[in-house]
Write a protein that holds these residues in place. Structure first.
Motif, PDB file in Angstrom:
ATOM      1  N   TYR A  25       0.826  -1.206   0.000  1.00 50.01           N
ATOM      2  CA  TYR A  25       0.000   0.000   0.000  1.00 50.01           C
ATOM      3  C   TYR A  25       0.861   1.258   0.000  1.00 50.01           C
ATOM      4  O   TYR A  25       0.591   2.209  -0.711  1.00 50.01           O
ATOM      5  CB  TYR A  25      -0.926   0.003   1.224  1.00 50.01           C
ATOM      6  CG  TYR A  25      -1.698   1.287   1.369  1.00 50.01           C
ATOM      7  CD1 TYR A  25      -2.760   1.570   0.524  1.00 50.01           C
ATOM      8  CD2 TYR A  25      -1.350   2.224   2.327  1.00 50.01           C
ATOM      9  CE1 TYR A  25      -3.465   2.750   0.631  1.00 50.01           C
ATOM     10  CE2 TYR A  25      -2.046   3.412   2.446  1.00 50.01           C
ATOM     11  CZ  TYR A  25      -3.098   3.673   1.598  1.00 50.01           C
ATOM     12  OH  TYR A  25      -3.783   4.850   1.704  1.00 50.01           O
ATOM     13  N   TYR A  27       4.093   1.726  -1.001  1.00 50.78           N
ATOM     14  CA  TYR A  27       5.065   1.947  -2.070  1.00 50.78           C
ATOM     15  C   TYR A  27       4.632   1.511  -3.470  1.00 50.78           C
ATOM     16  O   TYR A  27       5.202   1.968  -4.445  1.00 50.78           O
ATOM     17  CB  TYR A  27       6.382   1.244  -1.724  1.00 50.78           C
ATOM     18  CG  TYR A  27       7.006   1.801  -0.470  1.00 50.78           C
ATOM     19  CD1 TYR A  27       7.608   3.049  -0.480  1.00 50.78           C
ATOM     20  CD2 TYR A  27       6.967   1.096   0.720  1.00 50.78           C
ATOM     21  CE1 TYR A  27       8.172   3.569   0.667  1.00 50.78           C
ATOM     22  CE2 TYR A  27       7.534   1.603   1.871  1.00 50.78           C
ATOM     23  CZ  TYR A  27       8.136   2.845   1.838  1.00 50.78           C
ATOM     24  OH  TYR A  27       8.687   3.372   2.969  1.00 50.78           O
ATOM     25  N   PHE A  28       3.659   0.618  -3.587  1.00 55.56           N
ATOM     26  CA  PHE A  28       3.318   0.092  -4.904  1.00 55.56           C
ATOM     27  C   PHE A  28       1.869   0.327  -5.324  1.00 55.56           C
ATOM     28  O   PHE A  28       1.536   0.196  -6.495  1.00 55.56           O
ATOM     29  CB  PHE A  28       3.629  -1.411  -4.976  1.00 55.56           C
ATOM     30  CG  PHE A  28       5.085  -1.708  -4.795  1.00 55.56           C
ATOM     31  CD1 PHE A  28       5.973  -1.537  -5.839  1.00 55.56           C
ATOM     32  CD2 PHE A  28       5.580  -2.115  -3.571  1.00 55.56           C
ATOM     33  CE1 PHE A  28       7.321  -1.784  -5.675  1.00 55.56           C
ATOM     34  CE2 PHE A  28       6.923  -2.370  -3.391  1.00 55.56           C
ATOM     35  CZ  PHE A  28       7.795  -2.204  -4.447  1.00 55.56           C
ATOM     36  N   VAL A  30      -1.183   2.211  -6.629  1.00 57.43           N
ATOM     37  CA  VAL A  30      -1.379   3.433  -7.423  1.00 57.43           C
ATOM     38  C   VAL A  30      -2.543   4.193  -6.796  1.00 57.43           C
ATOM     39  O   VAL A  30      -3.693   3.798  -6.898  1.00 57.43           O
ATOM     40  CB  VAL A  30      -1.652   3.107  -8.903  1.00 57.43           C
ATOM     41  CG1 VAL A  30      -1.915   4.380  -9.679  1.00 57.43           C
ATOM     42  CG2 VAL A  30      -0.485   2.348  -9.506  1.00 57.43           C
ATOM     43  N   LYS A 101       1.189   8.394 -12.876  1.00 65.13           N
ATOM     44  CA  LYS A 101       0.612   7.633 -11.774  1.00 65.13           C
ATOM     45  C   LYS A 101       1.138   8.242 -10.479  1.00 65.13           C
ATOM     46  O   LYS A 101       2.296   8.627 -10.390  1.00 65.13           O
ATOM     47  CB  LYS A 101       1.016   6.162 -11.847  1.00 65.13           C
ATOM     48  CG  LYS A 101       0.408   5.444 -13.022  1.00 65.13           C
ATOM     49  CD  LYS A 101       0.820   3.994 -13.042  1.00 65.13           C
ATOM     50  CE  LYS A 101       0.177   3.298 -14.240  1.00 65.13           C
ATOM     51  NZ  LYS A 101       0.599   1.910 -14.341  1.00 65.13           N
ATOM     52  N   GLU A 102       0.257   8.324  -9.492  1.00 64.36           N
ATOM     53  CA  GLU A 102       0.638   8.875  -8.205  1.00 64.36           C
ATOM     54  C   GLU A 102       0.697   7.753  -7.173  1.00 64.36           C
ATOM     55  O   GLU A 102      -0.248   6.985  -7.019  1.00 64.36           O
ATOM     56  CB  GLU A 102      -0.371   9.933  -7.765  1.00 64.36           C
ATOM     57  CG  GLU A 102      -0.056  10.548  -6.424  1.00 64.36           C
ATOM     58  CD  GLU A 102      -1.086  11.559  -5.986  1.00 64.36           C
ATOM     59  OE1 GLU A 102      -0.944  12.078  -4.876  1.00 64.36           O
ATOM     60  OE2 GLU A 102      -2.047  11.820  -6.740  1.00 64.36           O
ATOM     61  N   TYR A 103       1.819   7.670  -6.480  1.00 68.14           N
ATOM     62  CA  TYR A 103       2.001   6.682  -5.423  1.00 68.14           C
ATOM     63  C   TYR A 103       2.002   7.390  -4.075  1.00 68.14           C
ATOM     64  O   TYR A 103       2.147   8.608  -4.006  1.00 68.14           O
ATOM     65  CB  TYR A 103       3.329   5.937  -5.620  1.00 68.14           C
ATOM     66  CG  TYR A 103       3.365   5.130  -6.893  1.00 68.14           C
ATOM     67  CD1 TYR A 103       2.897   3.832  -6.932  1.00 68.14           C
ATOM     68  CD2 TYR A 103       3.862   5.680  -8.074  1.00 68.14           C
ATOM     69  CE1 TYR A 103       2.920   3.085  -8.106  1.00 68.14           C
ATOM     70  CE2 TYR A 103       3.885   4.944  -9.253  1.00 68.14           C
ATOM     71  CZ  TYR A 103       3.420   3.649  -9.253  1.00 68.14           C
ATOM     72  OH  TYR A 103       3.443   2.929 -10.409  1.00 68.14           O
ATOM     73  N   LYS A 104       1.860   6.646  -3.004  1.00 66.40           N
ATOM     74  CA  LYS A 104       1.842   7.242  -1.673  1.00 66.40           C
ATOM     75  C   LYS A 104       3.241   7.714  -1.252  1.00 66.40           C
ATOM     76  O   LYS A 104       3.371   8.733  -0.592  1.00 66.40           O
ATOM     77  CB  LYS A 104       1.309   6.243  -0.640  1.00 66.40           C
ATOM     78  CG  LYS A 104      -0.126   5.809  -0.882  1.00 66.40           C
ATOM     79  CD  LYS A 104      -1.106   6.929  -0.764  1.00 66.40           C
ATOM     80  CE  LYS A 104      -1.454   7.160   0.678  1.00 66.40           C
ATOM     81  NZ  LYS A 104      -2.353   8.292   0.863  1.00 66.40           N
ATOM     82  N   ARG A 110      12.737   4.315  -8.292  1.00 67.33           N
ATOM     83  CA  ARG A 110      11.633   4.831  -9.097  1.00 67.33           C
ATOM     84  C   ARG A 110      11.722   6.338  -9.285  1.00 67.33           C
ATOM     85  O   ARG A 110      11.139   6.891 -10.207  1.00 67.33           O
ATOM     86  CB  ARG A 110      10.312   4.451  -8.425  1.00 67.33           C
ATOM     87  CG  ARG A 110       9.102   4.636  -9.290  1.00 67.33           C
ATOM     88  CD  ARG A 110       7.869   4.013  -8.716  1.00 67.33           C
ATOM     89  NE  ARG A 110       7.567   4.472  -7.377  1.00 67.33           N
ATOM     90  CZ  ARG A 110       6.802   3.808  -6.519  1.00 67.33           C
ATOM     91  NH1 ARG A 110       6.278   2.644  -6.860  1.00 67.33           N
ATOM     92  NH2 ARG A 110       6.563   4.279  -5.321  1.00 67.33           N
ATOM     93  N   VAL A 114       6.588  11.397  -5.993  1.00 70.60           N
ATOM     94  CA  VAL A 114       5.492  10.420  -5.910  1.00 70.60           C
ATOM     95  C   VAL A 114       4.733  10.353  -7.227  1.00 70.60           C
ATOM     96  O   VAL A 114       3.945   9.441  -7.441  1.00 70.60           O
ATOM     97  CB  VAL A 114       4.519  10.736  -4.749  1.00 70.60           C
ATOM     98  CG1 VAL A 114       5.215  10.605  -3.419  1.00 70.60           C
ATOM     99  CG2 VAL A 114       3.885  12.086  -4.910  1.00 70.60           C
TER     100      VAL A 114
END
Length: 124
Positions: A25, A27-28, A30, A101-104, A110, A114
């Protein structure tokens, strides 16, 4: 197996499972997807150990945090694909529509942001 060993095994499996879900949740997963458009300011390759592509576009319009000042909208992002980054480097200053894409949270391999651009929709 004794009862205490079974309980310890079940607790250990649950802790590992919860840790895996938490990491996924954080780091991966989206969190959001979208499109941003603007004039490409720069794209650079940087990093100490993991070299990643980072960029910034200047969006049209103005934003003012305090009364009486003018500030442009900026979108800073990381780029997931070397080919996309090189295409953008060769065309700095052009108008782009980018899908991201936005990650937490960011990961070192990467990029620093974010927001991770994964494709170019249009370039003018």
């Amino acid at each position: 197996m004794t009862t205490s060993k079974k309980v310890i095994s079940i607790v250990a499996v649950l802790v590992i499972l919860l840790l895996a879900v938490f990491c996924y949740y954080r780091y991966f997963f989206v969190f959001g997807e979208g499109v941003k458009a603007g004039e490409l300011n720069y794209v650079v390759k940087k990093g100490y150990i993991f070299k990643t592509y980072e960029g910034k576009i200047i969006q049209s319009g103005i934003r003012s945090r305090t009364t009486g000042t003018v500030q442009s909208n900026e979108f800073e992002f990381s780029i997931s694909n070397k080919d996309i980054a090189e295409k953008m480097m060769a065309n700095s200053g052009k108008f782009y529509e980018l899908h991201y894409k936005e990650y937490k949270n960011p990961l070192p391999w990467r990029g620093f942001s974010v927001y991770v651009v994964d494709s170019i929709l249009t370039a003018k």
